[in-house]
Design an enzyme around this catalytic site. Structure first.
Site, PDB file in Angstrom:
ATOM      1  CG  ASN A 117     -54.979  45.304 -12.344  1.00  0.00           C
ATOM      2  OD1 ASN A 117     -56.170  45.568 -12.442  1.00  0.00           O
ATOM      3  ND2 ASN A 117     -54.519  44.376 -11.494  1.00  0.00           N
TER       4      ASN A 117
ATOM      5  CE  LYS B 221     -53.805  45.881  -7.944  1.00  0.00           C
ATOM      6  NZ  LYS B 221     -53.076  45.154  -6.931  1.00  0.00           N
TER       7      LYS B 221
ATOM      8  CG  HIS C  67     -54.083  40.035 -10.323  1.00  0.00           C
ATOM      9  ND1 HIS C  67     -54.046  40.144  -8.956  1.00  0.00           N
ATOM     10  CD2 HIS C  67     -53.321  41.041 -10.810  1.00  0.00           C
ATOM     11  CE1 HIS C  67     -53.293  41.191  -8.623  1.00  0.00           C
ATOM     12  NE2 HIS C  67     -52.842  41.750  -9.735  1.00  0.00           N
TER      13      HIS C  67
ATOM     14  CD  GLU D 274     -54.913  42.239  -6.056  1.00  0.00           C
ATOM     15  OE1 GLU D 274     -55.739  42.699  -6.857  1.00  0.00           O
ATOM     16  OE2 GLU D 274     -53.877  42.852  -5.719  1.00  0.00           O
TER      17      GLU D 274
ATOM     18  CD  GLU E 166     -48.792  41.101 -11.380  1.00  0.00           C
ATOM     19  OE1 GLU E 166     -48.598  42.290 -11.592  1.00  0.00           O
ATOM     20  OE2 GLU E 166     -49.862  40.640 -10.980  1.00  0.00           O
TER      21      GLU E 166
ATOM     22  N   GLY F 204     -48.677  45.482  -4.217  1.00  0.00           N
ATOM     23  CA  GLY F 204     -49.354  46.437  -3.329  1.00  0.00           C
ATOM     24  C   GLY F 204     -48.663  46.628  -1.992  1.00  0.00           C
TER      25      GLY F 204
ATOM     26  CB  SER G 239     -44.281  47.656  -5.413  1.00  0.00           C
ATOM     27  OG  SER G 239     -45.213  47.179  -4.459  1.00  0.00           O
TER      28      SER G 239
HETATM   29  C1  PEP Z   1     -50.958  44.376  -9.838  1.00  0.00           C
HETATM   30  O1  PEP Z   1     -52.078  44.769  -9.595  1.00  0.00           O
HETATM   31  O2  PEP Z   1     -50.811  43.483 -10.676  1.00  0.00           O
HETATM   32  C2  PEP Z   1     -49.820  44.989  -9.150  1.00  0.00           C
HETATM   33  C3  PEP Z   1     -48.624  44.581  -9.469  1.00  0.00           C
HETATM   34  O3  PEP Z   1     -50.097  45.940  -8.205  1.00  0.00           O
HETATM   35  P1  PEP Z   1     -49.050  46.987  -7.555  1.00  0.00           P
HETATM   36  O4  PEP Z   1     -48.330  47.648  -8.702  1.00  0.00           O
HETATM   37  O5  PEP Z   1     -49.900  47.960  -6.809  1.00  0.00           O
HETATM   38  O6  PEP Z   1     -48.111  46.228  -6.694  1.00  0.00           O
END
Ligand code: PEP
Length: 262
Positions: free
Chosen positions: A13, A15, A99, A101, A171, A177, A217
């Site tokens: 992803n 973003k 997601h 976010e 997640e 992040g 992460s």
């Molecule tokens: C994500 O964008 O779904 C995500 C898990 O980001 P990151 O790997 O940067 O934590």
């Protein structure tokens, strides 16, 4: 045809990163290495603006294309939104839905997530449905409750056939992040709960095949231990998918872990 978790599933992803030239450069590097990735399903999820260009590069490639969001209507006066038929037209096979976010900054709720999932399925787009708890919820031992609620409300009205076309991504918000990752045991505890719920609600045959991704992460050095867990079928990768090297390493570690556990 039902989607199954026979192969490691690794999705990047991006973003709100990469202009068209940068996106082309990244996906071209991934494409050069695609033979080494044949034992995984690898999906790139760029910003909308780069979808078409990337699709052209991926013509004839095993790498897949996904979108980061969609709106549930097919067309109309919805300024700024993108519909499932538009995503299909641009070459997408997958769409991330709900997601954290989007839930945090753009008002997505379990109800709108449910509408988006149904709209995606109606166009044969595979929804990658994100769920997960905040740090506060984890610390107050609300993780399982939260995930259960999101699953129940997000998947409301879906039948077995629908569920065979849906991917779930666990997640934990506190791990996205932040550089903090759930330990393999912490992640597996939630994944196995999700698996049990899916088997309970959609039967063993469907529930046992659903792809359940971990996200938060994920990096080359933690992928192997996470994907070795029984119910972790792959990774939704944010930051580490922005560089070809780290994303490729993650995919290779995923393939290795998958080979060893199956
Ligand atoms: C994500 O964008 O779904 C995500 C898990 O980001 P990151 O790997 O940067 O934590």
């Amino acid at each position: 045809m039902a989607i199954t978790n026979e192969k490691a599933f690794i999705a990047g992803n991006w973003k709100m990163h990469k202009n068209i030239d940068e996106a082309v450069e990244l996906v071209s590097s991934l494409k050069q290495a695609e033979e080494e990735l044949s034992e995984a399903v690898v999906v790139v999820i760029p910003p909308f603006t780069a979808l078409r260009q990337i699709k052209k590069i991926l013509e004839g490639s095993s790498l897949k294309l996904g979108a980061q969001n969609l709106f549930w209507e097919e067309k109309g006066a919805f300024t700024g939104e993108i519909s499932p038929p538009m995503l299909k037209d641009a070459g997408c096979e997958y769409a991330v839905i709900g997601h954290s976010e989007r839930r945090q900054y753009f008002g997505d709720t379990d109800k709108t997530v449910n509408k988006k999932i149904k709209a995606a399925l109606a166009q044969a787009l595979v929804p990658i449905v994100c769920i997960g708890e905040s740090l506060e919820e984890r610390e107050s031992e609300q993780t399982i409750n939260k995930v259960e609620t999101q699953l129940r409300a997000g998947l409301e009205g879906l039948g077995e056939e629908d569920m065979s076309q849906v991917i779930i991504a666990y997640e934990p918000i506190w791990a996205i992040g932040t550089g903090l990752t759930a330990t393999p045991a912490q992640a597996e505890e939630v994944h196995s709960f999700i698996r049990d719920k899916l088997e309970e609600n959609y039967g063993n045959e469907i529930g046992s095949c659903v792809i359940i991704l971990y996200g938060g992460s994920v990096k080359p050095d933690n992928t192997y231990s996470l994907l070795k867990e029984k119910n972790i079928n792959g990774a939704l990768v944010g930051g580490a998918s922005l560089e070809a090297d780290s994303f490729l390493q993650i995919a290779k570690q995923g393939i290795k872990a998958y080979k060893e556990k199956t």
